[in-house]
Design a protein around this motif. Structure first.
Motif, short mmCIF file in Angstrom:
data_model
loop_
_atom_site.label_atom_id
_atom_site.label_comp_id
_atom_site.label_asym_id
_atom_site.label_seq_id
_atom_site.Cartn_x
_atom_site.Cartn_y
_atom_site.Cartn_z
N LYS A 1 4.52 25.82 9.02
CA LYS A 1 5.42 24.66 9.02
C LYS A 1 5.70 24.22 10.45
O LYS A 1 6.04 25.03 11.30
N VAL B 1 6.91 27.71 12.22
CA VAL B 1 7.16 29.02 11.63
C VAL B 1 6.14 29.24 10.52
O VAL B 1 5.66 28.28 9.89
N TYR B 2 5.77 30.49 10.27
CA TYR B 2 4.91 30.84 9.14
C TYR B 2 5.79 31.10 7.92
O TYR B 2 6.80 31.81 8.00
N GLN B 3 5.40 30.56 6.78
CA GLN B 3 6.14 30.79 5.55
C GLN B 3 5.23 30.48 4.37
O GLN B 3 4.06 30.14 4.54
N SER B 4 5.77 30.61 3.16
CA SER B 4 4.96 30.37 1.95
C SER B 4 5.60 29.34 1.05
O SER B 4 5.28 29.26 -0.13
N LEU C 1 0.00 32.46 3.62
CA LEU C 1 1.00 31.71 4.36
C LEU C 1 0.53 30.29 4.67
O LEU C 1 -0.66 29.98 4.60
N TYR D 1 3.16 20.79 6.97
CA TYR D 1 2.80 22.14 6.54
C TYR D 1 1.27 22.24 6.52
O TYR D 1 0.61 21.54 5.75
#
Length: 298
Positions: free
Chosen positions: A130, A138-141, A127, A280
């Motif tokens: 952002k 928020v956590y994302q990829s 992850l 990010y």
């Protein structure tokens, strides 16, 4: 003689009748009471201390291309530790002492990288974190881009379609802004239009977008290799001033971007991205480790 005596007696009586009465020594006082003033109110001086970084969400400014969060080093130290401890730290810096990482002295390390690494450990997913311009995170990829370079895209596309590969590569190369690596042994060719990128630009929905990379903590000589869709693209020194990469992305499809640690100045390779959608943060990488990220156009 009798008349003179009567006149003196009359004067004495008149003087006695006009004299003001004197209060008794042990009786009530006839003095005018003094006014009792209002009790003084204690004034409290408003504190001039500003909120700490932990009490407010991280904010980033794009006005000058530099992360606005990279100004806390000595200021943060002086707030967190006492004067005696600061004197010891300065003495160690001047006269020598145990060496170690200073990455964790930056707010981004505690605020973003440490919680990100804990989330990666918990989920097992590569992850990133952002942080939007509003401070929401928020956590994302994935990394989102939303502001295409339309005129530059049209120029490069026209050259690719006409077979003018050299002209397309020249225009495309001028859109890159990557600092020169001081060590000649680590230098590579400047970023250029790869065959895969040329093929992608033949897609009508593909446009060129810019992506900014910078060191989110200590500027200590970190370097990464950047690959786009599996093709090596650029070797980038990670600094506070940052580097700007321009890459093609097609709407409706994902491009992949990966960073591989080449040089770690100490404490891990700490790199962050910035696009028009926010910042990010990637985890602190070791040399040889890779951070994969999907790149999509909104």
């Amino acid at each position: 003689m009798a008349s003179r005596h009567r006149r003196s007696t009359l004067l004495v009586k008149q003087n006695m009748s006009t004299r003001r009465p004197q209060p008794e020594s042990n009786g009530p006082s006839h003095r005018r009471p003094t006014k009792v003033g209002r009790k003084p109110v204690a004034r409290v001086r408003a504190s001039s201390a500003t909120p700490t970084r932990d009490s407010q969400p991280e904010r980033y400014s794009e006005s000058n291309g530099e992360p606005s969060v990279l100004s806390e080093r000595l200021g943060t130290w002086s707030k967190r530790i006492g004067l005696s401890a600061l004197a010891v730290a300065l003495a160690m810096a001047i006269f020598g002492g145990p060496s170690g990482s200073t990455e964790d002295s930056y707010g981004n390390y505690a605020n973003h990288i440490e919680p990100l690494e804990a989330e990666i450990l918990k989920t097992g997913q590569p992850l990133i974190r952002k942080v939007e311009h509003s401070g929401r995170w928020v956590y994302q990829s994935i990394i989102e881009v939303a502001k295409p370079l339309l005129s530059d895209t049209a120029e490069v596309k026209a050259m690719v379609r006409s077979g003018n590969d050299a002209g397309a590569a020249q225009v495309f190369g001028d859109l890159q802004d990557v600092p020169v690596i001081p060590d000649p042994d680590l230098q590579t060719a400047p970023p250029t239009l790869t065959p895969g990128m040329s093929a992608l630009l033949l897609n009508d929905s593909a446009n060129l977008y810019q992506l900014y990379l910078y060191d989110s903590c200590q500027e200590d000589g970190d370097i990464v290799d950047v690959s786009i869709n599996g093709e090596f693209f650029a070797r980038v020194p990670i600094t506070h001033a940052g580097a700007t990469l321009t890459v093609p992305v097609a709407i409706g499809s994902k491009s992949s971007i990966s960073l591989t640690g080449v040089v770690d100045g100490g404490g891990g390779v700490t790199v962050a991205f910035r696009s028009s959608e926010g910042d990010y943060f990637a985890r602190a990488m070791a040399v040889g480790e890779t951070q994969p990220v999907a790149l999509i156009a909104r």
